[in-house]
Motif scaffolding. Structure first.
Motif, mmCIF file in Angstrom:
data_model
loop_
_atom_site.group_PDB
_atom_site.id
_atom_site.type_symbol
_atom_site.label_atom_id
_atom_site.label_comp_id
_atom_site.label_asym_id
_atom_site.label_seq_id
_atom_site.Cartn_x
_atom_site.Cartn_y
_atom_site.Cartn_z
ATOM 1 N N ASP A 7 1.448 -10.387 -9.803
ATOM 2 C CA ASP A 7 2.651 -10.663 -9.594
ATOM 3 C C ASP A 7 3.663 -9.387 -9.809
ATOM 4 N N ASP A 8 2.994 -8.568 -10.341
ATOM 5 C CA ASP A 8 3.710 -7.338 -10.604
ATOM 6 C C ASP A 8 3.754 -6.220 -9.234
ATOM 7 N N THR A 9 2.884 -6.643 -8.473
ATOM 8 C CA THR A 9 2.726 -5.709 -7.156
ATOM 9 C C THR A 9 4.027 -5.853 -6.381
ATOM 10 N N ALA A 10 4.632 -4.628 -6.058
ATOM 11 C CA ALA A 10 5.975 -4.446 -5.493
ATOM 12 C C ALA A 10 6.286 -3.054 -5.329
ATOM 13 N N LEU A 34 5.630 2.409 -4.613
ATOM 14 C CA LEU A 34 4.754 1.043 -4.538
ATOM 15 C C LEU A 34 3.759 1.064 -5.736
ATOM 16 N N VAL A 35 3.791 -0.099 -6.051
ATOM 17 C CA VAL A 35 2.954 -0.383 -7.074
ATOM 18 C C VAL A 35 1.823 -1.752 -6.703
ATOM 19 N N THR A 36 0.653 -1.260 -6.491
ATOM 20 C CA THR A 36 -0.149 -2.469 -6.204
ATOM 21 C C THR A 36 -1.060 -2.749 -7.261
ATOM 22 N N VAL A 37 -1.275 -4.035 -7.702
ATOM 23 C CA VAL A 37 -2.021 -4.387 -8.689
ATOM 24 C C VAL A 37 -3.274 -5.252 -8.204
ATOM 25 N N SER A 38 -4.390 -4.783 -8.240
ATOM 26 C CA SER A 38 -5.618 -5.645 -7.616
ATOM 27 C C SER A 38 -6.332 -6.248 -8.637
ATOM 28 N N SER A 39 -7.095 -7.423 -8.116
ATOM 29 C CA SER A 39 -7.794 -8.028 -9.071
ATOM 30 C C SER A 39 -9.148 -7.808 -9.189
#
Length: 124
Positions: free
Chosen positions: A87-90, A119-124
């Motif tokens: 949810d922090d991806t933004a 850009l911050v992208t958080v991956s699983s």
């Protein structure tokens, strides 16, 4: 006032990133600096703010994970982000206010200047 945010990137869930926001101008120490973010398909939302005196405020969902700080000698505000989740991806933006502290700091209109986002992208 020119603001620049950087430090974004790709990180796995549970990881950390530190964003930086640098500002031009000699009066940096008098600015309140805020961080906002905008996820795909969503409205921009407040993340954190630090006043000229160092008071800090956070949105509830990041309160125990993110830390905002400032180094006036470097004209820089940091956003340390720990325990990142999807949810922090933004895109994260920093903004500055050079007027007296009154109004709603969690609203975009509180701020006078905005920088381009990172850009911050958080991956699983």
């Amino acid at each position: 006032v020119q603001l620049q945010a950087f430090g974004g990137g790709l990180v796995q869930a549970g990881g950390s990133l530190r964003l930086s926001c640098t500002a031009s101008g000699r009066a940096f120490s008098t600015y309140a600096i805020g961080w906002f973010r905008q996820a795909p398909g969503k409205q921009r939302e407040f993340v954190a703010v630090i006043s000229r005196s160092g008071r800090t405020f956070y949105r509830n969902s990041v309160k125990d994970r993110f830390t905002i700080s400032r180094d006036n000698s470097k004209n820089t505000v940091y956003l340390q982000m720990n325990a990142l989740n999807l949810d922090d991806t933004a895109i994260y933006y920093c903004a500055a206010r050079n007027r007296a502290w009154n109004g709603n700091f969690d609203e975009s209109g509180f701020y006078d200047y905005w920088g381009a986002g990172t850009l911050v992208t958080v991956s699983s």
